[in-house]
Design a protein around this motif. Structure first.
Motif, PDB file in Angstrom:
ATOM      1  N   GLY A 128      32.703  -0.109 -39.913  1.00 49.69           N
ATOM      2  CA  GLY A 128      32.682   0.458 -38.507  1.00 49.69           C
ATOM      3  C   GLY A 128      33.654   1.045 -37.932  1.00 49.69           C
ATOM      4  N   LYS A 129      34.817   1.086 -38.599  1.00 51.85           N
ATOM      5  CA  LYS A 129      36.257   1.628 -38.134  1.00 51.85           C
ATOM      6  C   LYS A 129      36.082   2.979 -38.069  1.00 51.85           C
ATOM      7  N   SER A 130      35.553   3.909 -38.927  1.00 52.17           N
ATOM      8  CA  SER A 130      35.222   5.244 -39.079  1.00 52.17           C
ATOM      9  C   SER A 130      33.762   5.585 -39.288  1.00 52.17           C
ATOM     10  N   TRP A 131      33.253   6.628 -38.609  1.00 50.84           N
ATOM     11  CA  TRP A 131      32.002   7.000 -38.976  1.00 50.84           C
ATOM     12  C   TRP A 131      32.103   8.514 -39.404  1.00 50.84           C
ATOM     13  N   SER A 132      30.712   8.893 -39.985  1.00 47.82           N
ATOM     14  CA  SER A 132      30.342  10.279 -40.317  1.00 47.82           C
ATOM     15  C   SER A 132      30.002  10.806 -39.232  1.00 47.82           C
ATOM     16  N   GLY A 133      29.843  12.277 -39.404  1.00 51.07           N
ATOM     17  CA  GLY A 133      29.466  12.875 -38.305  1.00 51.07           C
ATOM     18  C   GLY A 133      27.786  12.806 -38.227  1.00 51.07           C
ATOM     19  N   PRO A 134      27.088  12.914 -37.224  1.00 46.01           N
ATOM     20  CA  PRO A 134      25.617  12.608 -37.431  1.00 46.01           C
ATOM     21  C   PRO A 134      24.644  13.798 -37.943  1.00 46.01           C
ATOM     22  N   LYS A 135      23.779  13.095 -38.767  1.00 44.73           N
ATOM     23  CA  LYS A 135      22.921  13.973 -39.362  1.00 44.73           C
ATOM     24  C   LYS A 135      21.386  13.972 -38.908  1.00 44.73           C
ATOM     25  N   THR A 136      20.685  14.951 -38.708  1.00 46.73           N
ATOM     26  CA  THR A 136      19.410  14.808 -38.343  1.00 46.73           C
ATOM     27  C   THR A 136      18.613  14.442 -39.341  1.00 46.73           C
ATOM     28  N   VAL A 137      17.626  13.502 -39.090  1.00 42.29           N
ATOM     29  CA  VAL A 137      16.912  12.559 -40.195  1.00 42.29           C
ATOM     30  C   VAL A 137      15.667  13.274 -40.039  1.00 42.29           C
ATOM     31  N   SER A 138      15.009  13.384 -38.804  1.00 44.23           N
ATOM     32  CA  SER A 138      13.614  13.968 -38.728  1.00 44.23           C
ATOM     33  C   SER A 138      13.397  15.302 -38.534  1.00 44.23           C
ATOM     34  N   SER A 139      12.265  15.976 -38.720  1.00 42.63           N
ATOM     35  CA  SER A 139      11.923  16.983 -38.856  1.00 42.63           C
ATOM     36  C   SER A 139      11.810  17.631 -37.421  1.00 42.63           C
ATOM     37  N   LEU A 140      12.361  18.931 -37.580  1.00 40.22           N
ATOM     38  CA  LEU A 140      12.507  19.670 -36.125  1.00 40.22           C
ATOM     39  C   LEU A 140      11.330  20.147 -35.670  1.00 40.22           C
ATOM     40  N   ASP A 141      10.185  20.209 -36.279  1.00 41.20           N
ATOM     41  CA  ASP A 141       9.109  20.451 -36.046  1.00 41.20           C
ATOM     42  C   ASP A 141       8.080  19.406 -35.325  1.00 41.20           C
ATOM     43  N   ALA A 142       8.599  18.361 -35.033  1.00 37.62           N
ATOM     44  CA  ALA A 142       7.841  17.240 -34.584  1.00 37.62           C
ATOM     45  C   ALA A 142       8.658  16.346 -33.757  1.00 37.62           C
ATOM     46  N   SER A 143       8.135  15.564 -32.700  1.00 40.29           N
ATOM     47  CA  SER A 143       8.872  14.758 -31.648  1.00 40.29           C
ATOM     48  C   SER A 143       8.897  13.404 -32.237  1.00 40.29           C
ATOM     49  N   ALA A 144      10.265  12.910 -32.739  1.00 40.99           N
ATOM     50  CA  ALA A 144      10.487  11.698 -33.309  1.00 40.99           C
ATOM     51  C   ALA A 144      11.290  10.555 -32.530  1.00 40.99           C
ATOM     52  N   THR A 145      10.649   9.761 -32.289  1.00 44.52           N
ATOM     53  CA  THR A 145      11.210   8.556 -31.360  1.00 44.52           C
ATOM     54  C   THR A 145      11.366   7.220 -31.976  1.00 44.52           C
ATOM     55  N   HIS A 146      11.955   6.225 -31.295  1.00 45.95           N
ATOM     56  CA  HIS A 146      11.887   4.804 -31.849  1.00 45.95           C
ATOM     57  C   HIS A 146      12.493   4.507 -33.097  1.00 45.95           C
ATOM     58  N   PRO A 147      13.564   5.099 -33.504  1.00 44.84           N
ATOM     59  CA  PRO A 147      14.402   4.988 -34.679  1.00 44.84           C
ATOM     60  C   PRO A 147      14.639   3.667 -35.012  1.00 44.84           C
ATOM     61  N   ARG A 148      14.563   3.299 -36.231  1.00 38.02           N
ATOM     62  CA  ARG A 148      15.075   1.737 -36.665  1.00 38.02           C
ATOM     63  C   ARG A 148      15.566   1.847 -38.238  1.00 38.02           C
ATOM     64  N   VAL A 149      16.442   1.270 -38.466  1.00 37.94           N
ATOM     65  CA  VAL A 149      17.344   1.163 -39.718  1.00 37.94           C
ATOM     66  C   VAL A 149      17.362  -0.308 -40.304  1.00 37.94           C
ATOM     67  N   ILE A 150      17.041  -0.490 -41.688  1.00 36.99           N
ATOM     68  CA  ILE A 150      17.030  -1.763 -42.205  1.00 36.99           C
ATOM     69  C   ILE A 150      17.769  -1.656 -43.556  1.00 36.99           C
ATOM     70  N   SER A 151      18.427  -2.718 -43.868  1.00 41.00           N
ATOM     71  CA  SER A 151      19.195  -2.521 -45.268  1.00 41.00           C
ATOM     72  C   SER A 151      18.432  -3.765 -46.130  1.00 41.00           C
ATOM     73  N   THR A 152      18.085  -2.954 -47.263  1.00 41.40           N
ATOM     74  CA  THR A 152      17.274  -3.646 -48.397  1.00 41.40           C
ATOM     75  C   THR A 152      18.097  -3.855 -49.410  1.00 41.40           C
ATOM     76  N   ALA A 153      17.383  -4.592 -50.674  1.00 43.30           N
ATOM     77  CA  ALA A 153      18.036  -4.533 -52.045  1.00 43.30           C
ATOM     78  C   ALA A 153      18.370  -3.202 -52.376  1.00 43.30           C
ATOM     79  N   LEU A 154      17.562  -2.256 -52.332  1.00 41.97           N
ATOM     80  CA  LEU A 154      17.422  -0.880 -52.883  1.00 41.97           C
ATOM     81  C   LEU A 154      18.394   0.222 -51.880  1.00 41.97           C
TER      82      LEU A 154
END
Length: 132
Positions: free
Chosen positions: A81-107
């Motif tokens: 958390g000391k330094s961060w990458s620039g933001p990337k768009t994850v979702s398609s620009l052709d749809a409305s995307a909300t309520h993002p969540r992220v989890i860490s898994t073994a993969l």
């Protein structure tokens, strides 16, 4: 909690004047003290989430508006958390995307969100590693 350094990691939204947007904070002492907030998204960013993984990796996601719809953005830190990458768009620009969540898994990290496509409400997800 990050498995590698036992730090607590958090993202918050602020609507306070002159401090609007999405911020990241961490605590190395189980929440007794927190780092200064670091702004990740601009003042229009909302709905943040974050997850920590191995080797000091932290991933944050949030919503960001465009002219036509909401998108999901993601950023990552390889140093706890000391330094961060620039933001990337994850979702398609052709749809409305909300309520993002992220989890860490073994993969690795996985990002989820809801997407409105036409009249359908869908769950979408991508492995974070595919975005790098």
């Amino acid at each position: 909690i990050s498995p590698s350094d036992k730090a607590l990691h958090a993202t918050v939204w602020s609507g306070k004047d002159q401090k609007q947007g999405v911020y990241y904070l961490n605590s190395k002492d189980q929440g007794a003290q927190w780092s200064e907030p670091l702004q990740l998204g601009d003042n229009t960013a909302t709905n943040p989430d974050c997850a920590a993984g191995e080797k000091n990796m932290v991933v944050a996601v949030w919503n960001a508006p465009t002219k036509h719809a909401m998108t999901v953005k993601a950023s990552f830190s390889k140093d706890g958390g000391k330094s961060w990458s620039g933001p990337k768009t994850v979702s398609s620009l052709d749809a409305s995307a909300t309520h993002p969540r992220v989890i860490s898994t073994a993969l690795g990290f996985r990002i989820f969100w809801t997407s409105v496509e036409g009249t359908q409400l869908l769950w979408k997800s991508v492995p974070f590693e595919a975005l790098q």
